[in-house]
Design a protein around this motif. Sequence first.
Motif, PDB file in Angstrom:
ATOM      1  N   ASP A   1       0.834  -1.176   0.000  1.00 52.15           N
ATOM      2  CA  ASP A   1       0.000   0.000   0.000  1.00 52.15           C
ATOM      3  C   ASP A   1       0.886   1.249   0.000  1.00 52.15           C
ATOM      4  N   VAL A   2       1.114   1.806  -1.195  1.00 50.46           N
ATOM      5  CA  VAL A   2       2.087   2.893  -1.342  1.00 50.46           C
ATOM      6  C   VAL A   2       1.686   4.099  -0.500  1.00 50.46           C
ATOM      7  N   ARG A   3       0.384   4.349  -0.510  1.00 50.90           N
ATOM      8  CA  ARG A   3      -0.100   5.514   0.216  1.00 50.90           C
ATOM      9  C   ARG A   3       0.239   5.407   1.707  1.00 50.90           C
ATOM     10  N   ASN A   4       0.122   4.182   2.227  1.00 53.10           N
ATOM     11  CA  ASN A   4       0.455   3.993   3.632  1.00 53.10           C
ATOM     12  C   ASN A   4       1.957   4.034   3.881  1.00 53.10           C
TER      13      ASN A   4
ATOM     14  N   LEU B   1      17.536  10.642   3.854  1.00 52.54           N
ATOM     15  CA  LEU B   1      18.069  10.876   2.514  1.00 52.54           C
ATOM     16  C   LEU B   1      17.015  10.500   1.465  1.00 52.54           C
ATOM     17  N   GLY B   2      16.909  11.323   0.449  1.00 53.17           N
ATOM     18  CA  GLY B   2      15.993  10.990  -0.636  1.00 53.17           C
ATOM     19  C   GLY B   2      14.539  11.094  -0.256  1.00 53.17           C
ATOM     20  N   ARG B   3      14.253  11.796   0.832  1.00 53.99           N
ATOM     21  CA  ARG B   3      12.899  11.879   1.337  1.00 53.99           C
ATOM     22  C   ARG B   3      11.942  12.502   0.321  1.00 53.99           C
ATOM     23  N   GLY B   4      12.361  13.656  -0.209  1.00 51.43           N
ATOM     24  CA  GLY B   4      11.491  14.389  -1.121  1.00 51.43           C
ATOM     25  C   GLY B   4      11.152  13.594  -2.363  1.00 51.43           C
ATOM     26  N   VAL B   5      12.194  13.085  -3.032  1.00 52.43           N
ATOM     27  CA  VAL B   5      11.957  12.367  -4.280  1.00 52.43           C
ATOM     28  C   VAL B   5      11.168  11.093  -4.022  1.00 52.43           C
ATOM     29  N   LEU B   6      11.513  10.378  -2.951  1.00 47.08           N
ATOM     30  CA  LEU B   6      10.779   9.139  -2.650  1.00 47.08           C
ATOM     31  C   LEU B   6       9.322   9.437  -2.347  1.00 47.08           C
ATOM     32  N   THR B   7       9.067  10.490  -1.566  1.00 45.55           N
ATOM     33  CA  THR B   7       7.678  10.843  -1.274  1.00 45.55           C
ATOM     34  C   THR B   7       6.954  11.223  -2.553  1.00 45.55           C
ATOM     35  N   ALA B   8       7.635  12.005  -3.399  1.00 41.17           N
ATOM     36  CA  ALA B   8       7.021  12.375  -4.673  1.00 41.17           C
ATOM     37  C   ALA B   8       6.667  11.126  -5.466  1.00 41.17           C
ATOM     38  N   LEU B   9       7.587  10.163  -5.493  1.00 42.32           N
ATOM     39  CA  LEU B   9       7.327   8.928  -6.223  1.00 42.32           C
ATOM     40  C   LEU B   9       6.142   8.181  -5.619  1.00 42.32           C
ATOM     41  N   ALA B  10       6.112   8.118  -4.272  1.00 47.22           N
ATOM     42  CA  ALA B  10       5.012   7.416  -3.608  1.00 47.22           C
ATOM     43  C   ALA B  10       3.678   8.084  -3.941  1.00 47.22           C
ATOM     44  N   ILE B  11       3.668   9.413  -3.901  1.00 40.54           N
ATOM     45  CA  ILE B  11       2.431  10.123  -4.237  1.00 40.54           C
ATOM     46  C   ILE B  11       2.073   9.884  -5.700  1.00 40.54           C
ATOM     47  N   GLY B  12       3.105   9.929  -6.550  1.00 40.54           N
ATOM     48  CA  GLY B  12       2.860   9.700  -7.969  1.00 40.54           C
ATOM     49  C   GLY B  12       2.251   8.342  -8.226  1.00 40.54           C
ATOM     50  N   ILE B  13       2.844   7.305  -7.633  1.00 37.78           N
ATOM     51  CA  ILE B  13       2.340   5.949  -7.861  1.00 37.78           C
ATOM     52  C   ILE B  13       0.933   5.794  -7.295  1.00 37.78           C
ATOM     53  N   SER B  14       0.708   6.383  -6.114  1.00 37.43           N
ATOM     54  CA  SER B  14      -0.635   6.218  -5.538  1.00 37.43           C
ATOM     55  C   SER B  14      -1.651   7.071  -6.288  1.00 37.43           C
ATOM     56  N   THR B  15      -1.181   7.928  -7.203  1.00 40.02           N
ATOM     57  CA  THR B  15      -2.108   8.734  -7.987  1.00 40.02           C
ATOM     58  C   THR B  15      -2.822   7.912  -9.047  1.00 40.02           C
TER      59      THR B  15
ATOM     60  N   ARG C   1       3.973  20.826  -0.871  1.00 42.43           N
ATOM     61  CA  ARG C   1       3.276  21.078  -2.112  1.00 42.43           C
ATOM     62  C   ARG C   1       4.148  20.771  -3.325  1.00 42.43           C
ATOM     63  N   SER C   2       5.445  21.163  -3.247  1.00 47.81           N
ATOM     64  CA  SER C   2       6.286  20.865  -4.402  1.00 47.81           C
ATOM     65  C   SER C   2       6.478  19.357  -4.536  1.00 47.81           C
ATOM     66  N   VAL C   3       6.564  18.663  -3.401  1.00 45.61           N
ATOM     67  CA  VAL C   3       6.705  17.206  -3.447  1.00 45.61           C
ATOM     68  C   VAL C   3       5.481  16.569  -4.102  1.00 45.61           C
ATOM     69  N   ALA C   4       4.301  16.982  -3.639  1.00 46.08           N
ATOM     70  CA  ALA C   4       3.077  16.365  -4.146  1.00 46.08           C
ATOM     71  C   ALA C   4       2.867  16.688  -5.618  1.00 46.08           C
ATOM     72  N   LEU C   5       3.119  17.954  -5.982  1.00 42.36           N
ATOM     73  CA  LEU C   5       2.946  18.328  -7.389  1.00 42.36           C
ATOM     74  C   LEU C   5       3.907  17.558  -8.271  1.00 42.36           C
ATOM     75  N   LEU C   6       5.158  17.469  -7.812  1.00 38.40           N
ATOM     76  CA  LEU C   6       6.162  16.750  -8.588  1.00 38.40           C
ATOM     77  C   LEU C   6       5.712  15.314  -8.816  1.00 38.40           C
ATOM     78  N   GLY C   7       5.241  14.668  -7.738  1.00 41.69           N
ATOM     79  CA  GLY C   7       4.802  13.280  -7.840  1.00 41.69           C
ATOM     80  C   GLY C   7       3.663  13.122  -8.817  1.00 41.69           C
ATOM     81  N   ILE C   8       2.653  13.983  -8.673  1.00 43.82           N
ATOM     82  CA  ILE C   8       1.466  13.826  -9.502  1.00 43.82           C
ATOM     83  C   ILE C   8       1.752  14.180 -10.950  1.00 43.82           C
ATOM     84  N   LEU C   9       2.573  15.208 -11.159  1.00 38.66           N
ATOM     85  CA  LEU C   9       2.910  15.555 -12.538  1.00 38.66           C
ATOM     86  C   LEU C   9       3.769  14.468 -13.179  1.00 38.66           C
TER      87      LEU C   9
END
Lengths: 581, 262
Positions: free
Chosen positions: A95-98, A108-122, B80-88
């Motif tokens: 469960d990526v969202r969880n 380390l890599g918190r931002g990009v990993l979170t972005a990826l997790a949000i992206g995948i759960s999108t 917000r930048s994290v979430a936008l980056l992910g979704i985009l």
Amino acid sequence: MISSRTHSRWAPLRSAAWFALGFIALRLLYRVLFLGANGSGLVLYSGRPIHLDGPFRFISILGPVTTGGLWSAIVDAVPFAAGILFIGLAVSLVDVRNALSRVATWPLGRGVLTALAIGISTYPSLVTTWRSMRQMHRLRRERGGLSVLGPLFERTLERASTLALSMEVRGFGRAAREPELDCNAPLALDGLCLGFNGREVLRDGTARFGLGELVLLTGATGSGKSTLLRAIAGLHQSSSLTSASGHLRVGGVDRFTTSVATSSTFIGYVPQNVRDSFVASTVKEELSFALRMQRMPAPAIEVRLHEVVTTLRLDALLNRRVEELSSGEAVIVALGAALVSRPTLLLLDEPLADLDSDQTSHVVALLRRLAHTTLMTIIIAEHRTHAFTSMPVKNLHLADSRLSFESRPVSEASPAEPRSIGAPAITALVGPNGSGKTTRLFSMALADPAGTALVPESLGDFFVRDTVSAECARSDATARVSPGTTLALLRDVLEVDGSTLERHPRDLSAGQQLALAIAVALAAHPTHLLIDEPTRGLDATARHNLMQLLKSVSSRVQVTIASHDAHFVRDLEAIPEQVTA
Amino acid sequence: MTSAPVFSGTILSGARSRRLERWLIASASTVALAAFFWPFVASGSPVGTRGWIPLVAVAIIPLIAVAVALMLDRSLRTARSVALLGILAAVGSIVRISTVGIAGAETIFIVLILVGRALGARMGFLLGLLIIAVSSVVMGSIGPWTPFQMFAAAWVGAGAGLLPWHRLRGWRELTLLAGYGLIAAYLFGALMNLWFWPFAVGADTTISYQAGSTPLENLGRFGLYTLMTSTLTWDTVRAVTTVVGIALVGRFVLRALRRVVP
């Protein structure tokens, strides 16, 4: 959100499978179109290819199609499709969202990993939103298909933004050590001015709030109650549409220079559309998100969870998925998610609008107890002031950009007018939260899409244009009524000025959005009007106007509402119909 | 309003860390660019080291990509930048994956240029890295070319964010972006040819890379190669797709992006 759809954990795999199939189909199409389906086997089509000229001379269109060519196209596409399926399977299993809350505190890599997790759960939520939008478009007699893509993109971006702010409110981005805020000075406003979209919301607001105070914030629909709460929570600063000056101090520090994450353990904030604010996929993870952001050890998290689950009676919901919650249940979960951090200051934006009478009295009693025993300062923006009549509350009223303390709640009651005799009755679906009122309304609407108009409880996917005036014009056009009809209907309920007309429908206050949606629904001159929770966010005047409007249209239109608002149902003289799960 | 605004729609952040970040992107990009240009660098270097240079170039660039991603990570301070980056990144990958196979079309340029313009060079850069990474993982098409693609796409996004005339709106802005898209499409094509050119053509043609020749000579050969194999063909299709795409969806996408992020 449509509650009738069950959300299983395999939903991502299912949507991935559809996506993979679509991908193979697209590849086949491209092959056939661009001379790629030629090969051995049975010849299915033997036209001559068309060769293009100039810079495109390497492109040929159409040409022979053979079974062998098609087969090789499919074989070529299979590895890609398998990749897509694999991701779907992975998202179903993990469960990526969880996982978000765990990744978010890595060094380390918190931002990009979170972005990826949000992206995948999108991916799965994109599919859900797309379905919901198509359903709304159908209800509004809009064309489906590709015209949904624009609003879908817009809505997805908004979701990202809301989700992000919600994560910050609950401590995303907190440093391991954050400065302590002063618990003895929860909140002070001094000459505070707030603006939104060029409009003045608050002028020279000055107020001080002490420990353990229960404050009821009242004001007309669209007067800026939510804007004020958002400013206190630190969210006002996140948009270019806003401006502020003066002093706003939270826990003794300047709100405008303190990050949202820093104040996350100090302030608990329950927004109006709680569903959009959910960051996890299950109730349990949702409740513990803020604690994980504080890097609290697991046993301590369990203790806190237990505490909140007991006080809010959430045991039955703990393992549910957040999409499955009814609107009332969602509010209670959001309240729990705010309370786990044991905040000093609790901000609630119309928490009672979606609660049934049983839950209302429970929540009201709980708030009173919290203020009394834990000295929590609680500010509640609410139109349903009668729920607090028996309690020692401070009444803060916002009108014409002015804040003032009143000795009693500013009168919200309006006299009910006598019904005209012989008019057909209005039906009100009543019943506790989660009993299936919304589902019932949806099935009624979908059974007769031509004759019914539905105003859903969640309006996020309802609007199809990006200004109020365009929305009204579009509504006139689809309903084939004379221009101005929808706007006139809107003005029957609500005062609308020029600047409101140019705003995005979703930038309106909750009450204004509802009034607009009802106007759109009525413009389509349905034989049956269905409204889910018709009074959320409406002040006394708007409520009264709406009641008049519903009564007057009920002589020619059959009206069914689903509501928790017992006073409204009574004053409307609607015939209650009990819905049981 | 009675007194001067305390803020107006901006989140305060350290100017120093911004500068550091810009410097990071610039220096990492320079190293990456050097890796792209290895055929020319190699021909000017001492004979004994030449055999190693292609290997080093191909090996170093994924490392830089990872390093840049990790370093820029610190700059993703707001949720917000994290979430936008992910979704985009998700949306961009879907767009890219569902248009793979249309002759030469590369639709991510449309996304990258519009996002870079609306959200700035940093977001454009990161998005370029992420879209290529995510879509390549999903499509299973990871190879030695992936990091090169990541950087080239990142530059396209960042470049859109660095375009001047910030106040330009409406069709003028779209014309600017479409013009940039046109140039970017050809440059991207040339760059992607550049590092692979020695491997792609093989030896002994008049457009082959020759390790012993002068950089100028090799540049001439490369020019002919890229003109023949892609500039007139694939790159033109890519440029046309980009321009048409920006014209079609640009207005709407920019407005939606600016609504969320000022």
